[in-house]
Design an enzyme around this catalytic site. Structure first.
Site, PDB file in Angstrom:
ATOM      1  N   HIS A  77     -19.307  41.892  33.003  1.00 26.17           N
ATOM      2  CA  HIS A  77     -19.249  43.285  33.387  1.00 26.17           C
ATOM      3  C   HIS A  77     -20.446  43.177  34.758  1.00 26.17           C
ATOM      4  O   HIS A  77     -20.852  44.357  35.145  1.00 26.17           O
ATOM      5  CB  HIS A  77     -19.725  44.427  32.694  1.00 26.17           C
ATOM      6  CG  HIS A  77     -18.754  44.498  31.426  1.00 26.17           C
ATOM      7  ND1 HIS A  77     -18.619  43.642  30.347  1.00 26.17           N
ATOM      8  CD2 HIS A  77     -17.463  45.183  31.218  1.00 26.17           C
ATOM      9  CE1 HIS A  77     -17.612  44.101  29.547  1.00 26.17           C
ATOM     10  NE2 HIS A  77     -17.100  45.000  30.218  1.00 26.17           N
ATOM     11  N   ASP A 120     -37.977   5.306   9.134  1.00 28.26           N
ATOM     12  CA  ASP A 120     -36.814   4.299   8.469  1.00 28.26           C
ATOM     13  C   ASP A 120     -36.824   3.114   9.532  1.00 28.26           C
ATOM     14  O   ASP A 120     -35.893   2.822  10.177  1.00 28.26           O
ATOM     15  CB  ASP A 120     -35.640   5.150   8.368  1.00 28.26           C
ATOM     16  CG  ASP A 120     -34.672   4.084   7.420  1.00 28.26           C
ATOM     17  OD1 ASP A 120     -35.031   2.729   7.605  1.00 28.26           O
ATOM     18  OD2 ASP A 120     -33.565   4.292   7.073  1.00 28.26           O
ATOM     19  N   HIS A 159     -33.790   0.200   8.258  1.00 21.37           N
ATOM     20  CA  HIS A 159     -32.608   0.080   8.683  1.00 21.37           C
ATOM     21  C   HIS A 159     -32.363  -0.748   9.897  1.00 21.37           C
ATOM     22  O   HIS A 159     -31.288  -1.328   9.928  1.00 21.37           O
ATOM     23  CB  HIS A 159     -31.899   1.494   9.079  1.00 21.37           C
ATOM     24  CG  HIS A 159     -32.132   1.646  10.532  1.00 21.37           C
ATOM     25  ND1 HIS A 159     -33.460   2.189  10.714  1.00 21.37           N
ATOM     26  CD2 HIS A 159     -31.242   2.055  11.505  1.00 21.37           C
ATOM     27  CE1 HIS A 159     -33.161   2.670  12.200  1.00 21.37           C
ATOM     28  NE2 HIS A 159     -31.981   2.351  12.510  1.00 21.37           N
ATOM     29  N   HIS A 184     -29.019  -2.955  12.868  1.00 25.86           N
ATOM     30  CA  HIS A 184     -29.128  -3.291  14.172  1.00 25.86           C
ATOM     31  C   HIS A 184     -29.067  -4.700  14.388  1.00 25.86           C
ATOM     32  O   HIS A 184     -29.751  -5.461  15.622  1.00 25.86           O
ATOM     33  CB  HIS A 184     -30.431  -2.709  14.809  1.00 25.86           C
ATOM     34  CG  HIS A 184     -30.161  -1.081  15.014  1.00 25.86           C
ATOM     35  ND1 HIS A 184     -29.017  -0.376  15.398  1.00 25.86           N
ATOM     36  CD2 HIS A 184     -30.943  -0.139  14.548  1.00 25.86           C
ATOM     37  CE1 HIS A 184     -29.403   0.984  15.361  1.00 25.86           C
ATOM     38  NE2 HIS A 184     -30.436   1.109  14.708  1.00 25.86           N
ATOM     39  N   ASP A 228     -25.391   3.302  14.782  1.00 23.98           N
ATOM     40  CA  ASP A 228     -26.328   4.357  14.076  1.00 23.98           C
ATOM     41  C   ASP A 228     -25.076   5.452  13.515  1.00 23.98           C
ATOM     42  O   ASP A 228     -25.219   5.845  12.267  1.00 23.98           O
ATOM     43  CB  ASP A 228     -27.262   5.044  14.676  1.00 23.98           C
ATOM     44  CG  ASP A 228     -28.559   4.215  14.830  1.00 23.98           C
ATOM     45  OD1 ASP A 228     -28.947   3.643  13.700  1.00 23.98           O
ATOM     46  OD2 ASP A 228     -29.422   4.264  15.597  1.00 23.98           O
TER      47      ASP A 228
END
Lengths: 466, 185
Positions: free
Chosen positions: A128, A230, A233, A238, A381
């Site tokens: 509007h 972490d 991991h 990786h 990931d």
């Protein structure tokens, strides 16, 4: 609508901002079992828990909004999210930064449809034609139809402001809670660690232009806990990326046992190996490693020996709840929740303003090559976090606890560093404290309790670390 | 340097269509190229299709007002790809590792190429090629990602056939509606 006498006339609306009150969810808080170092999987999939997170965590915490360098001039703005709330962050004429809900108070439509822009004079709703200044105030309506209505109280109407906005060394944060403590109190002594990236040289930092945005079908806490502590991991997840870039596996450095640690304050956490350049090396450009070695030497006076070793080290960090970065790799990111099972990930690259142009360019490419959707690390990931989330749709599966018990006896009471310190970066300590903080937000409806619980920093100074 | 080879610059008007025989040969080349990608023969793709001087760019797309001079993308800012041979080679090395978990088990790939337009340039060995693609990736039981976009390629004709010298890739998504990009375009 009839509280003013009701002779056929409606009362006038109260358009003052509404900032939601926190509640108490002790049943949800108990889903994190500190005594057994385990977490109930319902925190990742339950819709009730998720709605409580929006109320208790995202409507109260200081959340990352933007880097100062993204909006240098009055009228420069970017659009982002706080939780699921759409927000405009805009530089004011007096150079301060304010933020507003991106929703017209008339029918609710967004008033800003774009990701970012420069030197805007205001925002106009497409529905509007209600127009708002960069200060959020209502300037006018299409055709002045409303203005011609004598009961219309234009001065009372505006975009809902984010209750508090403040910045720390270039990073702008906001909170919807007018009663939240200051940004500095929210960080507590964790600023000691933030300065590793934000204050390691003269001249401050900036974001490289643009942002990579992507969707991952995972709960927002999986990536947040991954960055809070972490490193474990990296070896398995990786391995392929490390082989491609380094020609070998992830290496925590020769002095891991002596140097590596995790630190946590109010759920914010960093893990680092103090190995100087381990993260930077994974970007794949030897010139960057040389740059960080030099930077590390120069930063010794500024940051002291310990922190100067952390600038490019193998390390990662999350600011509770959902803002994370990797020192040395210079990727900064927000995991915006989009329901219990989905996030929108936004990624930027941070550089020192005074870095040479070719160094900035190598960071831009290095982050792209590693921590963007096509990057050789981030590539692997997403699927982990998606299936960590999705399997809990199984009714029996989600009754099974998750194990967060690495390093239960690793508290380091001798090292004089700010926060809760644990020995070794291969440790679940920061993740336990992240979920403890999560439980504190579920449990408490006030900041006195929130700032004085188990995650609050032990009383000590940082001076001896230098 | 020819504007044509400047990765930050768009093609000028494509108004020099090549003869049918050249168009056929380059169309066949484009189809053969994506067949290598669909089969995950990435090393072969690199050595057979890619010129050592490759520039391969895919910017992030933003939503901006029409009157914003920056436009939807800007060279030198965030990108999914901004690669030379060295960067492409690193990506290919990762695919070839048995622990590339996002590709093990194997992803089922499909690249569909169409709207191919082949144009001559002021250098008789270089061709300006526009095409659009649909890329479908499906893995595990029901994980599906679809990316649509267009490409502005420069192919170089040499003794060993055509090689890709420059590629600009523009996808239509702002927020990438996928967790990763385990493919090339």
């Amino acid at each position: 609508m009839c509280d003013t006498g009701c002779a056929g006339n409606a009362g006038r609306p109260n358009m003052a901002p509404v900032y939601p009150k926190a509640g108490r969810y002790p049943d949800y808080a108990r889903l994190v079992d500190r005594n057994r170092a385990q977490v109930d999987r319902r925190v990742f999939v339950d819709e009730g828990v998720y709605q409580a997170e929006l109320q208790q965590i995202f409507a109260r915490s200081w959340l990352f909004l933007a880097h100062e360098s993204q909006i240098p001039n009055p009228g420069d703005f970017i659009r982002t999210s706080m939780g699921e709330d759409d927000v405009i962050v805009v530089r004011q004429r007096d150079r301060t930064v304010r933020a507003f809900l991106n929703s017209c108070p008339h029918r609710g439509n967004r008033v800003c449809m774009v990701d970012a822009g420069s030197k805007a004079r205001g925002f106009i709703c497409n529905y509007h034609g209600w127009s708002f200044g960069i200060d959020g105030g209502l300037r006018g309506t299409d055709g002045k139809v409303y203005e011609k209505d004598e009961t219309f109280e234009k001065a009372q109407i505006g975009l809902t402001p984010v209750a508090q906005v403040d910045s720390y060394k270039g990073l702008i944060f906001g909170t919807f809670d007018p009663n939240a403590p200051s940004l500095l109190e929210f960080f507590g002594p964790f600023t000691f660690y933030l300065d590793i990236m934000l204050d390691n040289d003269e001249g401050g930092t900036e974001f490289i232009g643009g942002a990579i945005k992507s969707e991952i079908d995972c709960n927002w806490k999986f990536p947040a806990e991954n960055f809070v502590g972490d490193i474990l991991h990296a070896f398995w997840t990786h391995q392929s990326g490390a082989q491609a870039i380094l020609g070998g596996g992830v290496d925590l450095g020769k002095r891991y046992d002596e140097l590596a640690f995790q630190a946590s304050v109010y759920g914010h956490g960093i893990e680092t190996n103090l190995d100087k350049v381990g993260n930077t090396r994974t970007l794949g450009y030897p010139e960057l490693v040389d740059y960080v070695f030099d930077l590390s030497e120069r930063a010794r006076d500024r940051l002291g020996d310990l922190r100067s070793r952390a600038i490019g080290a193998i390390s990662s960090c999350t600011i509770f709840p959902n803002f994370s970065f990797l020192p040395g790799q210079n990727t900064f990111r927000v995991w915006h929740p989009r329901g219990p099972g989905k996030i929108e990930l936004v990624v930027w690259t941070l550089v020192n303003k005074n870095a040479p142009d070719h160094i900035k360019e190598l960071y831009r490419k290095g982050v792209m090559m590693t921590f963007s959707p096509g990057g050789v690390f981030e590539m692997d990931d997403g699927e982990n976090w998606e299936y960590s989330t999705r399997v809990n749709q199984g009714f029996v599966t989600r009754q099974q606890p998750l194990h967060y018990a690495l390093g239960l006896q690793s508290a380091d009471l001798d090292r004089d560093l700010p926060g809760h310190i644990h020995k070794g970066s291969l440790n679940d300590a920061n993740q336990r404290l992240f979920y403890t903080r999560w439980a504190e937000f579920m449990e408490h409806d006030n900041w006195t309790d929130l700032q004085n619980g188990e995650t609050a920093p032990p009383q000590k100074t940082a001076s001896a670390a230098e | 340097m020819l504007d044509l080879l400047d990765i930050s610059k768009p093609f000028a008007d494509l108004d020099a269509p090549v003869d049918l025989e050249t168009e056929r040969a380059i169309t066949r080349w484009l189809h053969a190229e994506v067949r290598l990608l669909d089969a995950e023969r990435y090393q072969e793709w690199l050595t057979r299709c890619i010129d050592p001087d490759i520039r391969y760019w895919m910017p992030d797309m933003e939503t901006r007002r029409r009157d914003d001079p920056r436009g939807m993308f800007a060279y030198g800012e965030a990108a999914y790809f901004d690669d030379s041979w060295k960067e492409l080679e690193i990506r290919v090395k990762r695919y070839n590792e048995p622990s590339a978990w996002a590709d093990n088990p194997q992803t089922r790939h499909l690249h569909q190429i169409s709207n191919i337009e082949v144009n001559a340039t002021e250098d008789p060995t270089l061709f300006a090629v526009h095409s659009v693609f649909t890329n479908v990736r499906n893995r595990n039981e029901a994980d599906q990602d679809i990316v649509h976009g267009r490409r502005e390629d420069v192919l170089r004709a040499g003794p060993g056939g055509y090689r890709l010298l420059r590629r600009r890739v523009f996808i239509v998504q702002n927020v990438l509606l996928s967790k990763n990009l385990n493919t090339f375009f």
